[in-house]
Design a protein around this motif. Structure first.
Motif: not given
Length: 339
Positions: A189-215
């Motif tokens: 799947g999509e595994d960007p280095v660092g904080i994701p620049n794209n929407l879906m992996p960012f949403i996924a990490r917020v859902a997983a609890g590794s990021l606090p919220r989506l901007q």
């Protein structure tokens, strides 16, 4: 067919490799792992139950490219390698011009040196002039508004000129929109280095609890809910489009371009709410200022791909979100989980 895939360990590249191997292609993946992992290639082999060759290298390194391609003896190249974040490209434009354009020129020079005349290039919908109302057709005027998009636009012209200068050359350019989702297995799947620049992996990490919220960048666009609207496409659909383009390029000469998408738009908030359905929990977000280089809406007219390549998307937004959550929940640390 022997196929040389630049950026083969990346998000789109790895899914394409699985489909190539299942079609019994002989594959060489070339990647510098700057935004990918060799673990992805190990999982590709397992999923396809087939082997491939892999070479660690940078497309800007002409000597490394030629060594790898002479060993691979490819019939065709699929070119994914390149920097790809719209926002970052506005902050670091010279890095994008150097890597994406110089690397593509080195690739074409190497193809000439080894006698390979077929290429499928992963371009982007960011090449289109946003002043033109969507949906975009392949004949619409180009006018990228950010450095990333301009690199794709310039590379398209370079490839077109290369094909025109070589009567035996064939090039298929795919302007795809927003790839998301993951393999049904959850293994790649999509595994960007660092904080994701794209929407879906960012949403996924917020859902997983590794990021606090989506901007959410911008809530005042002229769309149904004020957030940016995009034509999202499942990565498995995008991979199959590359195989269709590869087959097409093997039978014709010259250069042609195809939009690859679903032909339907989804806003950021619509995607977020669909992901909430997939993961079964609320996802925190806040709306902030617009991001430099973004446009309000980007949607594909995909009729040409259906007519000429015989290709069309199969998966919907629910499939995209469910497969992304499957990947994220199975791999909370991405490929750092190991084999």
């Amino acid at each position: 067919m022997r196929v040389f895939v630049t950026g083969g360990a990346g998000f789109i590249g790895s899914h394409t490799l699985v489909q190539l191997l299942r079609q019994n292609a002989e594959v060489t993946a070339f990647d510098n792992y700057s935004n990918s992992s060799p673990v992805a290639l190990a999982r590709v082999k397992r999923l396809a139950q087939s082997d491939l060759s892999s070479v660690e290298g940078d497309i800007c390194n002409r000597a490394a490219l030629e060594t790898a391609m002479r060993a691979a003896k490819p019939d065709a190249v699929i070119h994914f390698a390149g920097l790809k974040a719209v926002g970052e490209s506005s902050e670091k434009p010279l890095s994008y011009y150097k890597n994406n354009i110089a690397g593509s020129i080195a690739l074409l020079e190497t193809m000439d040196a080894v006698g390979c005349r077929n290429i499928v290039f992963s371009s982007s919908a960011t090449v289109y002039d946003p002043a033109k109302a969507a949906p975009f057709t392949e004949e619409d005027p180009l006018g990228a508004v950010n450095p990333y998009g301009r690199t794709k636009q310039f590379i398209e012209e370079i490839i077109r000129d290369w094909a025109a200068a070589n009567s035996d050359a064939s090039a298929a350019i795919l302007r795809y929109f927003n790839p998301v989702g993951a393999h049904v297995s959850g293994d790649i799947g999509e595994d960007p280095v660092g904080i994701p620049n794209n929407l879906m992996p960012f949403i996924a990490r917020v859902a997983a609890g590794s990021l606090p919220r989506l901007q959410v960048f911008g809530g005042d666009y002229p769309t149904s809910d004020g957030t940016g609207a995009r034509d999202y496409i499942h990565v498995e659909d995008l991979a199959s489009a590359h195989l269709a383009a590869l087959k097409y390029a093997a039978t014709v000469k010259g250069c042609d371009v195809f939009n690859i998408g679903t032909g339907r738009s989804t806003t950021v908030l619509e995607m977020l709410h669909a992901f909430e359905q997939a993961c079964g929990k609320a996802i925190a977000y806040r709306i902030t200022e617009r991001r430099a280089g973004d446009v309000a809406s980007s949607v594909a007219d995909v009729s040409k791909a259906k007519r000429i390549l015989g290709w069309q998307a199969k998966y919907d937004v629910a499939d995209m979100c469910q497969s992304s959550w499957n990947w994220q929940s199975r791999n909370p640390k991405g490929y750092d989980n190991g084999q």
